[in-house]
Design an enzyme around this catalytic site. Structure first.
Site, PDB file in Angstrom:
ATOM      1  N   GLU A  69       1.887  13.018  -8.751  1.00 22.43           N
ATOM      2  CA  GLU A  69       1.658  12.527  -7.390  1.00 22.43           C
ATOM      3  C   GLU A  69       1.955  13.672  -6.424  1.00 22.43           C
ATOM      4  OE1 GLU A  69       4.019   9.169  -6.390  1.00 22.43           O
ATOM      5  OE2 GLU A  69       3.529   8.047  -8.216  1.00 22.43           O
ATOM      6  N   ASP A 104      10.459   6.682   2.892  1.00 26.08           N
ATOM      7  CA  ASP A 104      11.069   7.757   2.119  1.00 26.08           C
ATOM      8  C   ASP A 104      12.554   7.884   2.419  1.00 26.08           C
ATOM      9  OD1 ASP A 104       8.595   8.397   1.064  1.00 26.08           O
ATOM     10  OD2 ASP A 104       8.118   9.787   2.691  1.00 26.08           O
TER      11      ASP A 104
END
Length: 269
Positions: A49, A60
């Site tokens: 990824e 995040d």
């Protein structure tokens, strides 16, 4: 029809789950992000990824936020992500590695969904993981992903209702991304108990392939999740390794994580 699905099915034929590794493009530099992704693939990751740095990374955790903030501060631009994808796919072609891009939806919209998809396909990318895009709002992405033969990976979580689970699974191509816990990303000392429930729910909704992410940081957790999921996704731990030891450290950690997937079966869980 799906490079990601082919990679996961190959892993299944080998009696193990797939190892999926996340790294942000442009961190700590564009070339080092390429070198780290190549090291990741050459040391056991089946799917890579490549994350596109974003100015408001709401999902995040602190490690990835710091990395993407640094990349942006050094001048990283979305267009550079295609260069990273191309370099990684070309360098790992002999391994059969699938390279996905993980991105919030705003950068795709700003470039234009068709233009972004075309450039991703031309760079050798397999598709997109879109954490903040829901199928209800993805009509342009459906059209473009079909046009360019790209996988579309949507996320499901412990809070996903049966109705939305079915909708998301039906819209997904490649694998369904099962978020194993509520909250932002980040390495944990234990795997959240909800992970297996999310996988079971996705499979009951018809998902042929389900990979688990958020919080995985060591070989023991990889083995635990690999006993019931089709793939195990590691992000924060790899970014930390890159921060502290460069691409070589990413390769070492990838090799350790891959050891957790050796002939994993449900009986071993």
């Amino acid at each position: 029809m799906s490079k990601v699905a082919d990679v996961i099915e190959k892993s299944k034929s080998e009696g193990r789950a797939a190892l999926v590794g996340y790294l942000p493009a442009g961190y700590p530099s564009v070339q080092e992000s390429i070198d780290a992704a190549i090291a990741l693939a050459r040391n056991g990751a089946d799917i890579i990824e490549i994350g596109i740095p974003y100015s408001d990374p709401v999902m995040d955790g602190s490690v990835i936020q710091a990395a993407t903030t640094e990349a942006l501060a050094k001048g990283f631009r979305v267009a550079s992500a295609f260069n990273v994808v191309r370099a990684v796919t070309e360098a790992t072609e002999d391994l059969g590695t699938a390279v996905l891009v993980m991105t919030y939806w705003n950068p795709v919209m700003r470039m234009g969904v068709d233009e972004f998809s075309r450039r991703l396909a031309e760079a050798g990318g397999a598709g997109l993981i879109t954490p903040d895009l829901i199928p209800d709002e993805a009509s342009e992405w459906f059209e473009a992903s079909d046009k360019y033969g790209l996988d579309r990976v949507f996320l499901v979580a412990p809070s996903t209702t049966p109705e939305r689970m079915a909708m998301t699974v039906a819209a997904t191509r490649g694998f369904t991304y099962a978020v194993s816990l509520m909250g932002v990303t980040g390495a944990r000392t234990a795997v959240d108990a909800a992970a297996r429930h999310v996988v079971d729910s996705a499979r009951e909704a018809g998902a042929p392939r389900v990979c688990v992410g958020l919080g995985v940081s060591n070989a023991e957790q990889v083995r635990e999740i690999g006993a019931y999921a089709d793939g195990v996704i590691v992000g924060t731990a790899l970014v930390s390794a890159l921060r502290d030891g460069g691409p070589e450290a990413v390769g070492r950690l990838a090799a350790e994580l891959r050891m957790g997937l050796k002939r994993t079966t449900v009986a071993e869980a």
